[in-house]
Design a protein around this motif. Structure first.
Motif, mmCIF file in Angstrom:
data_model
loop_
_atom_site.group_PDB
_atom_site.id
_atom_site.type_symbol
_atom_site.label_atom_id
_atom_site.label_comp_id
_atom_site.label_asym_id
_atom_site.label_seq_id
_atom_site.Cartn_x
_atom_site.Cartn_y
_atom_site.Cartn_z
ATOM 1 N N LEU A 195 0.872 -1.185 -0.083
ATOM 2 C CA LEU A 195 0.032 -0.056 -0.033
ATOM 3 C C LEU A 195 0.801 1.342 0.072
ATOM 4 O O LEU A 195 0.280 2.524 0.258
ATOM 5 N N GLY A 196 2.133 1.192 -0.131
ATOM 6 C CA GLY A 196 3.074 2.438 -0.195
ATOM 7 C C GLY A 196 3.110 3.098 1.091
ATOM 8 O O GLY A 196 3.529 4.495 1.102
ATOM 9 N N LEU A 197 3.065 2.616 2.232
ATOM 10 C CA LEU A 197 3.124 3.285 3.611
ATOM 11 C C LEU A 197 4.592 3.532 3.731
ATOM 12 O O LEU A 197 5.314 2.577 3.372
ATOM 13 N N ASP A 198 4.900 4.423 4.428
ATOM 14 C CA ASP A 198 6.322 4.791 4.714
ATOM 15 C C ASP A 198 6.407 4.378 6.360
ATOM 16 O O ASP A 198 5.708 4.638 7.188
ATOM 17 N N ALA A 201 8.285 4.949 12.264
ATOM 18 C CA ALA A 201 8.800 4.491 13.622
ATOM 19 C C ALA A 201 8.943 3.098 13.710
ATOM 20 O O ALA A 201 8.060 2.257 13.731
ATOM 21 N N ASP A 202 10.093 2.729 13.897
ATOM 22 C CA ASP A 202 10.367 1.098 14.122
ATOM 23 C C ASP A 202 10.970 1.013 15.464
ATOM 24 O O ASP A 202 12.109 1.125 15.842
ATOM 25 N N MET A 203 9.924 0.184 16.259
ATOM 26 C CA MET A 203 10.348 -0.034 17.638
ATOM 27 C C MET A 203 10.613 -1.508 17.932
ATOM 28 O O MET A 203 10.496 -2.189 19.148
ATOM 29 N N GLY A 204 10.891 -2.289 16.854
ATOM 30 C CA GLY A 204 11.291 -3.730 17.093
ATOM 31 C C GLY A 204 10.118 -4.512 17.031
ATOM 32 O O GLY A 204 9.630 -5.140 16.145
ATOM 33 N N SER A 205 9.271 -4.601 18.312
ATOM 34 C CA SER A 205 8.179 -5.261 18.419
ATOM 35 C C SER A 205 7.054 -4.290 18.085
ATOM 36 O O SER A 205 5.786 -5.149 18.019
ATOM 37 N N ALA A 206 7.077 -3.410 17.365
ATOM 38 C CA ALA A 206 6.012 -2.548 17.067
ATOM 39 C C ALA A 206 6.601 -1.633 15.826
ATOM 40 O O ALA A 206 7.609 -1.380 15.799
ATOM 41 N N ALA A 207 5.752 -1.261 14.957
ATOM 42 C CA ALA A 207 6.179 -0.343 13.842
ATOM 43 C C ALA A 207 4.803 0.703 13.551
ATOM 44 O O ALA A 207 3.660 0.229 13.378
ATOM 45 N N PHE A 208 5.427 1.670 12.884
ATOM 46 C CA PHE A 208 4.437 2.620 12.693
ATOM 47 C C PHE A 208 4.425 3.168 11.088
ATOM 48 O O PHE A 208 5.650 3.731 10.991
ATOM 49 N N LEU A 209 3.452 3.339 10.506
ATOM 50 C CA LEU A 209 3.542 3.605 9.241
ATOM 51 C C LEU A 209 2.582 4.554 8.629
ATOM 52 O O LEU A 209 1.508 4.678 9.370
ATOM 53 N N SER A 210 2.756 5.517 7.681
ATOM 54 C CA SER A 210 1.757 6.477 7.256
ATOM 55 C C SER A 210 2.182 6.724 5.782
ATOM 56 O O SER A 210 2.998 6.547 5.240
ATOM 57 N N TRP A 211 1.400 7.512 5.439
ATOM 58 C CA TRP A 211 1.336 8.557 3.973
ATOM 59 C C TRP A 211 1.632 9.880 4.279
ATOM 60 O O TRP A 211 1.007 10.290 5.400
ATOM 61 N N GLY A 213 3.726 11.898 5.673
ATOM 62 C CA GLY A 213 4.426 12.548 6.763
ATOM 63 C C GLY A 213 3.478 12.406 8.019
ATOM 64 O O GLY A 213 3.954 13.207 8.884
ATOM 65 N N TYR A 214 2.522 11.666 8.126
ATOM 66 C CA TYR A 214 1.826 11.732 9.216
ATOM 67 C C TYR A 214 2.283 10.997 10.403
ATOM 68 O O TYR A 214 3.095 9.981 9.987
ATOM 69 N N HIS A 215 2.172 10.945 11.729
ATOM 70 C CA HIS A 215 3.056 10.046 12.480
ATOM 71 C C HIS A 215 2.700 8.915 12.459
ATOM 72 O O HIS A 215 3.246 7.771 12.636
ATOM 73 N N HIS A 216 1.471 8.439 12.230
ATOM 74 C CA HIS A 216 0.949 6.953 11.900
ATOM 75 C C HIS A 216 -0.585 7.018 11.178
ATOM 76 O O HIS A 216 -1.130 7.275 12.048
ATOM 77 N N HIS A 217 -0.780 6.274 10.159
ATOM 78 C CA HIS A 217 -2.059 5.728 9.995
ATOM 79 C C HIS A 217 -2.353 4.539 10.251
ATOM 80 O O HIS A 217 -3.402 4.243 10.682
ATOM 81 N N ILE A 218 -1.191 3.455 10.213
ATOM 82 C CA ILE A 218 -1.226 2.161 10.664
ATOM 83 C C ILE A 218 -0.290 1.875 11.897
ATOM 84 O O ILE A 218 0.976 2.135 11.616
ATOM 85 N N GLY A 219 -0.622 1.198 12.945
ATOM 86 C CA GLY A 219 0.137 0.586 13.857
ATOM 87 C C GLY A 219 0.275 -0.832 13.748
ATOM 88 O O GLY A 219 -1.032 -1.318 13.635
ATOM 89 N N LEU A 220 1.361 -1.274 14.166
ATOM 90 C CA LEU A 220 1.414 -2.857 14.162
ATOM 91 C C LEU A 220 2.133 -3.237 15.245
ATOM 92 O O LEU A 220 3.406 -2.928 15.576
#
Length: 291
Positions: A195-198, A201-211, A213-220
């Motif tokens: 989906l082309g998310l950037d 924030a990579d925290m190892g057991s969690a990752a945060f991605l966005s389109w 330049g937002y802080h995150h649209h998807i958290g994992l």
């Protein structure tokens, strides 16, 4: 990789499978001040000032989802301003619910669960020019929220709160969706490639991605679900999430030939490796201008 979705892409409505449709709809009306756009025996749509945010489908026969099942960690409802967050907090305080909180540097957030154990975040962003970026990653953390200051932003004194009627303000949106997955890094790679998310924030057991330049649209995260595969049986909880974008052309070409892809004129549907259903919806100019 060439961008497959515009920088203005954002989250749309979240769909939940509800064991008690009427009860869950009433809870979200009371908690968030949402209005009912549609309520039937099998489905409900809840909106904020005409903008649909939640779709509930009746699933009384499905069991509750265990904590160890991949799926929804929380749905995050974004309020337009800190003052709006203060007004909501005063309202929520009068409901007698157990509420957690976190100042994440980019936002101030409050956390709770609905009656069917679906996670909820209600938050407001700090101004974008205060976010700190380094090497393409945004600085986030968890500190104590200054609740008195949040209330003061709404002109409220924490010593003298009243439970006034509450309605979700115009501009309330699904800011992000945070998912539980079996492997955070693998999930981040899939969402980035598909989906082309950037990755912001990579925290190892969690990752945060966005389109865009937002802080995150998807958290994992894999905090409760590490190593878990795609579920094979139905359960209540997350039934799907929606991504809204102005143009599907590049994404349609990018995803061509995928076995699970379902295509309509203005909609693409697919599932991530843990079975979470994703609807990518093309929206018109009038919808973009309303956000």
């Amino acid at each position: 990789m060439t961008s497959v979705l515009a920088s203005s892409t954002h989250m749309g409505p979240v769909e939940l499978a509800a064991r008690d449709l009427q009860g869950l709809a009433a809870f979200y009306q009371r908690l968030l001040g949402l209005s009912v756009s549609w309520l039937g025996a099998q489905r409900a749509v809840l909106s904020a000032q005409g903008t649909p945010l939640l779709h509930l489908q009746a699933a009384p026969q499905w069991p509750p989802a265990p904590v160890s099942r991949p799926g929804l960690y929380h749905t995050a409802f974004l309020l337009p301003t800190r003052a709006d967050l203060g007004r909501w907090l005063a309202h929520a305080a009068g409901l007698g619910l157990r509420i957690g909180s976190g100042d994440h540097l980019v936002s101030e957030a409050f956390y709770l669960q609905d009656p069917e154990s679906n996670g909820i975040e209600v938050y407001a962003d700090r101004p974008r020019d205060t976010w700190v970026w380094q090497g393409g990653q945004v600085q986030m953390g968890t500190q104590a929220v200054d609740t008195a200051a949040v209330l003061a932003a709404a002109g409220l004194d924490p010593r003298h709160l009243t439970d006034d009627p509450y309605a979700a303000p115009a501009g309330t949106a699904i800011g992000h969706v945070h998912l539980k997955v079996g492997h955070a890094a693998q999930a981040a790679a899939w969402y980035g490639e598909t989906l082309g998310l950037d990755l912001v924030a990579d925290m190892g057991s969690a990752a945060f991605l966005s389109w865009g330049g937002y802080h995150h649209h998807i958290g994992l995260n894999e905090w409760h679900t590490v190593g878990q595969p795609r579920p094979t049986a139905e359960a209540a909880g997350l039934a799907g999430l929606t991504v809204q974008t102005p143009d599907l052309t590049a994404l349609r070409a990018h995803l061509s030939g995928r076995a699970e892809l379902e295509e309509e004129t203005d909609v693409l549907r697919l599932r991530d490796p843990w079975g979470n259903r994703i609807t990518v919806q093309q929206i018109g100019a009038e919808d973009r201008l309303s956000r």
